[in-house]
Design an enzyme around this catalytic site. Structure first.
Site, short mmCIF file in Angstrom:
data_model
loop_
_atom_site.label_atom_id
_atom_site.label_comp_id
_atom_site.label_asym_id
_atom_site.label_seq_id
_atom_site.Cartn_x
_atom_site.Cartn_y
_atom_site.Cartn_z
N ARG A 2 0.98 -5.02 -5.55
CA ARG A 2 1.20 -6.31 -4.89
C ARG A 2 1.49 -7.31 -5.99
O ARG A 2 0.92 -7.24 -7.08
CB ARG A 2 -0.03 -6.70 -4.06
CG ARG A 2 -0.13 -5.87 -2.79
CD ARG A 2 -1.34 -6.17 -1.93
NE ARG A 2 -1.26 -5.45 -0.67
CZ ARG A 2 -1.64 -4.16 -0.52
NH1 ARG A 2 -2.13 -3.49 -1.53
NH2 ARG A 2 -1.50 -3.56 0.66
N SER A 3 2.41 -8.23 -5.76
CA SER A 3 2.84 -9.13 -6.82
C SER A 3 2.66 -10.59 -6.42
O SER A 3 3.30 -11.07 -5.49
CB SER A 3 4.31 -8.87 -7.16
OG SER A 3 4.78 -9.84 -8.07
N ASP A 32 0.43 2.44 8.51
CA ASP A 32 -0.12 1.72 9.67
C ASP A 32 0.75 1.77 10.92
O ASP A 32 0.27 1.48 12.01
CB ASP A 32 -0.38 0.26 9.30
CG ASP A 32 -1.53 0.12 8.31
OD1 ASP A 32 -2.40 1.00 8.30
OD2 ASP A 32 -1.55 -0.86 7.56
N GLY A 69 -10.08 14.43 20.51
CA GLY A 69 -10.91 14.50 21.71
C GLY A 69 -12.10 13.56 21.61
O GLY A 69 -13.21 13.88 22.03
N ALA A 70 -11.85 12.37 21.06
CA ALA A 70 -12.94 11.42 20.85
C ALA A 70 -13.36 10.80 22.18
O ALA A 70 -12.55 10.64 23.10
CB ALA A 70 -12.50 10.31 19.88
N ASP A 121 2.86 -0.19 12.07
CA ASP A 121 2.83 -1.45 12.80
C ASP A 121 4.08 -2.30 12.61
O ASP A 121 4.02 -3.52 12.64
CB ASP A 121 1.59 -2.24 12.40
CG ASP A 121 1.52 -2.51 10.91
OD1 ASP A 121 2.36 -1.94 10.17
OD2 ASP A 121 0.65 -3.27 10.47
N GLY A 141 0.85 -1.20 0.00
CA GLY A 141 0.00 0.00 0.00
C GLY A 141 0.87 1.23 0.00
O GLY A 141 1.86 1.30 0.71
N THR A 188 4.66 2.74 5.35
CA THR A 188 3.28 2.28 5.50
C THR A 188 2.58 3.22 6.47
O THR A 188 3.19 3.66 7.43
CB THR A 188 3.20 0.84 6.05
OG1 THR A 188 1.87 0.63 6.58
CG2 THR A 188 4.18 0.57 7.16
N ARG A 225 -5.92 -2.37 9.75
CA ARG A 225 -6.50 -3.73 9.73
C ARG A 225 -6.05 -4.54 10.92
O ARG A 225 -6.79 -5.34 11.46
CB ARG A 225 -6.09 -4.46 8.44
CG ARG A 225 -6.81 -3.90 7.24
CD ARG A 225 -7.23 -4.97 6.24
NE ARG A 225 -7.91 -4.25 5.15
CZ ARG A 225 -7.46 -4.16 3.91
NH1 ARG A 225 -6.36 -4.80 3.55
NH2 ARG A 225 -8.11 -3.48 3.00
N ARG A 232 13.56 9.90 -3.27
CA ARG A 232 14.48 11.02 -3.52
C ARG A 232 15.75 10.89 -2.66
O ARG A 232 16.87 11.08 -3.15
CB ARG A 232 13.77 12.33 -3.21
CG ARG A 232 14.65 13.58 -3.20
CD ARG A 232 13.80 14.80 -2.86
NE ARG A 232 14.58 16.02 -2.72
CZ ARG A 232 15.12 16.45 -1.58
NH1 ARG A 232 15.01 15.72 -0.49
NH2 ARG A 232 15.78 17.59 -1.55
N ALA A 233 15.55 10.55 -1.40
CA ALA A 233 16.71 10.45 -0.50
C ALA A 233 17.62 9.30 -0.92
O ALA A 233 18.85 9.42 -0.87
CB ALA A 233 16.24 10.27 0.95
N ASP A 286 5.54 -4.97 6.08
CA ASP A 286 6.09 -6.28 6.45
C ASP A 286 5.91 -7.33 5.36
O ASP A 286 6.79 -8.17 5.16
CB ASP A 286 5.56 -6.76 7.81
CG ASP A 286 4.05 -6.74 7.88
OD1 ASP A 286 3.41 -6.39 6.87
OD2 ASP A 286 3.51 -7.07 8.94
#
Lengths: 327, 327, 327, 327
Positions: free
Chosen positions: A76-77, A132, A190-191, A134, A15, A130, A176, A25-26, A107
């Site tokens: 994705r492959s 996420d 502030g949920a 994670d 993703g 990513t 996910r 670029r870096a 990952d």
């Protein structure tokens, strides 16, 4: 004697995340800085197999630092999961004179990178890209800060209409398998509550939170829901709440893919810049099958083995703080 | 036996910073959570002396989390520098039954807080609220991330017009004593150079950078200049460059006070939330004359003594990276 | 019989404006839609003389609709003011088989276009691209809406810090000859006053406005100042106000070139799309030496003669409204 | 002799829209300017019936110009549809000495206003506040420009990820009965197609558009879908397209309520300011049962009768332009 790379390839995989362009670029500029050739691979691992390489120089990556997405495109492959696909990829790399690879992704992408590196004794370094957050081995992944800021800009707007109508909004954010985006967004918005994979909030606890809000005269409320939460689909949750609180005006918004786009924040641009440099420098000092990350403001290299199998944990302190602040 | 506070006052002092409202909210809600009374003081130390206090509850701080500025207002106070002013402040606090104080501000504000605390044996904790990020004892100060993102949004726009006209822009960002905003902005903007208090760049080095850019076919360029740099006033610098490169189209923009405003980023909202809670909890465990900060994702309390006298240093790694990436 | 164009060139000229890319895109795609060849000219009239043309197709202009600046670059050209320069330009166009020209720019650019068209009987249509909105023959110019929104985002941030410190800010916006940006920004920002070329506000009136604000308990105030106002340089104005009101905390911010950049608003994207199409369709029905504009939601073509010599006037209704709303 | 109002009430009704606060501010300040008393009514018509009035002055509406939502809150009222409800409302107004009413909302709100005005001979003027832009008697409604800009900022982000992955996104924007938001968003986003109540696009036409895009090498595409389109639910449409083009990666995003929030654009702030003043001035010259609107830059008053029963039509020119530009 250590054989060092002379021609580095870079690709983005999985993703997409804001800041991937800054990382490319870096990588390109660091490679040039150190006198190495560098090529971009289009469409992630698919491009390795198809041989869609392009040699890049410093100017090839101008004006992309602040653009969302990835100009090398991502995919994705399935083919790269097969020995044949990887063999073709390796042949293409060798043919092009490329002797090292930098993979910007998550990952799943590093799992493929690890297998490929082992099969062909090919030097590979990963960069955590990513939204996420994670991944084990880095405090932050590229794209996470931008995605949460995007989520918050949306939730701030939803707050405007929620408070104009005294409504309760359930807002679904990405995640996910983890609640990083959800929890930070919840604190920053502030949920009233956050529902995420890492907590096992029950309907009773949710009901109590809403009742307490009513007693405290909080008439409009936001509940942040992570995609991969364990309580259920956001529409089911809304239905439960509507059944319990028929007088409440309850709405659902799913932020969706817009969280993946947009110009990266300063945090993500700086992180991507650091990690792109670190990836190239890691190759130059012979690191292999590792992910470049930043922990406690220091660059560190974590073996793919660990980055893939260990988990990044949510700071329980944030959960505690959120509870205090929604009083 | 430790005497713990029963009524906490909170004020904002010095230059305002985005996220101060979020920090006030966190202080107020934490105090309520722990069953303490809490009052807001208007206009910083001036309000202590004038007795402009207002008792606050959870609802008093609703809908301010995402607003720039500080609803308690901020000010610099000459009177608080006098023993008479501080005496009056102390009498007002005692009269109102207030027995602890949280000061959200920068090092000047903490200097006053330290003197006051010592003179009257009054419990005080500081929260680092300043866009400059120049405080020892915390990795980041509240407002810094927002201010750099604001700077970058502006510089991204300047980049559009710079590249349409092949111009060189000098952009001044805030930072009288430090280059934190300048350096991060430079990396995030892909600036050719950064001129800041912490580097001793010379005109010759600057000329070389511009010449090298020309050779590399970088036709539009940004140079970020910190207010407090040692090379000179931005207009003087521009004049030097115009004299050296008469064919270049060189423009100056001073971003100025707009860097202080705007809705805080997620990073600043979360940081302010953490530190507001930490300040109240610090009071409850008897900490005094300390600043609550976050280092390596952990809350730590640094004595005012240290926070005031020691310096926050720029990460030299960032300077190194910037040099690589502007190739 | 009317000779219709078969190959259209497009260029951007003068100060750049957000939406110029969207206008180029609309020109290119309309030309393709109508089966014409189309070429982009780099660097405005300079590119005509240097022959830096590039043939474009539909895909050449993908992903530029939302980018600030102009990918064709813009420039001011001294050489195009000479008969030799224009002769060279004409020869280059003829050599390339180009028989019509679309110029996106302001009144200076249209003056050049008119002379060129007359000298060589060459079909030219103009598209109003300037942030200043000061062209007769169109209700709005491309870039004006974006520039005022950019100004307002900045002034909203300045408002945050102004109200935290009870300050008076003088904010300079662009507009050398007209107050369009200044007046709309003032209304949208709730500014106390606006100082612009079109009004002849005196210091006495300014003092009265500030005194009235004090009486009305408006403690923080914004005064919007157009570059080309007749009262004086913004720093001089600030000095006058400081002398008159020594107790006020008065600050100056000059927004400068950042007003020229940024992703165009919906209004500017739609306007640029309309006018790009209208320019091509104008060429196809034989219009010449006219500017395509939109008045009362209708496309109209105004002769360069008029667009250049007549003035766009500020709606006096807006001045009246601003006075009422700052009560 | 005409009896002119001495005490004006203002309320917001129906779905909230960005700029409603700016309109309230303009009403309040104009009333003060003309020496009239002015009261805010909370919760729309519900507040009329409950008597939740609050007298306002110039300072009551400070710092709200740039805030989304409505601080008077909005609601839909079943009770106001009953004669008893309206009788109670009238009694409350008379008791409070209020003799005129300004209603900021959409056509449903004006229907109620018309009935009320006729039943009790009570002077009422409407201000068009709705993001949908579907009111006859004004070129633009308050909130429409902000909502389309919000939609576009989201779609720009979605474009980033769409182009990184070569995806087709269906994006649903608001508009139950009209395609104003959808069509402008589509043009501004460079969308391949727009599906809205006003066009009767068929699946075959949609298939052709997608096939043509593939032939033209447009690999990532956006289709904008208005809520109230006649082709079907967005997920059904996605399913049809997936069945037809199994190799395409097709995603759905529903922007939802975030389109209602956010700080209003300059356009909406200026429009709201104009119309708030016009509503008060309309009352002062005896207008009744009319909506204040702006057409061709002029304020005009349209009888509720017409505003309610006639339709605002989409400019067919925009549909034509969109077709040309997606070539």
């Amino acid at each position: 004697m250590l054989k060092l790379p002379s021609h580095i390839a870079v690709l983005t995989s999985g993703g997409d995340a804001p800041g991937m362009n800054a990382a490319i670029r870096a990588v390109v500029r660091s490679a040039v800085y150190y006198g190495k050739k560098v090529s971009g691979v289009y469409n992630g691992y698919e491009g390795l197999i198809d041989g869609t390489f392009e040699e890049l120089d410093s100017r090839s990556v101008k004006y992309i630092l602040n653009h969302g997405g990835t100009f090398l495109k991502s995919a994705r492959s399935q083919r790269f999961r097969t020995p044949e696909g990887r063999k073709q990829a390796h042949e293409n790399l060798v043919k092009a004179g490329i002797d090292a690879l930098i993979v910007i992704g998550g990952d799943g992408s590093f799992t493929g990178a690890k297998i490929f590196s082992e099969e062909f004794d090919f030097q590979v370094i990963g960069v955590p890209g990513t939204i996420d957050n994670d991944l084990y081995g880095t405090d932050f992944t590229i794209g996470f800060d931008t995605a949460t800021n995007t989520a918050i800009e949306c939730i701030d707007k939803i707050r405007d209409t929620a408070s104009s109508h005294d409504r309760l909004f359930l807002v679904e954010v990405m995640g996910r398998d983890s609640g990083f985006i959800a929890l930070r967004s919840a604190i920053a918005a502030g949920a009233l509550e956050v529902i995420m994979p890492e907590n096992s909030i029950t309907y009773d606890q949710l009901y109590q939170a809403i009742e307490r809000a009513g007693q405290n005269k909080k008439f409009s409320n936001i509940i942040v829901v992570a995609e991969g939460n364990k309580l259920g689909n956001i529409f089911e949750i809304a239905d439960h709440l509507k059944a319990k609180f028929p007088h409440l005006d309850i709405k659902v918004t799913i932020l969706g893919h817009l969280q993946r786009g947009g110009s990266p924040t300063v945090f993500d641009r700086v992180l991507a810049s650091k990690l792109g440099v670190a990836a190239v420098e890691g190759l130059l000092i012979g690191r292999n099958k590792v992910m470049a990350g930043v922990m406690h403001n220091q660059v560190i290299y974590t073996p793919f083995e660990e980055a893939i199998t260990r988990r990044a944990y949510i700071n329980p302190e944030l959960i505690r703080i959120n509870k205090i602040l929604t009083i």
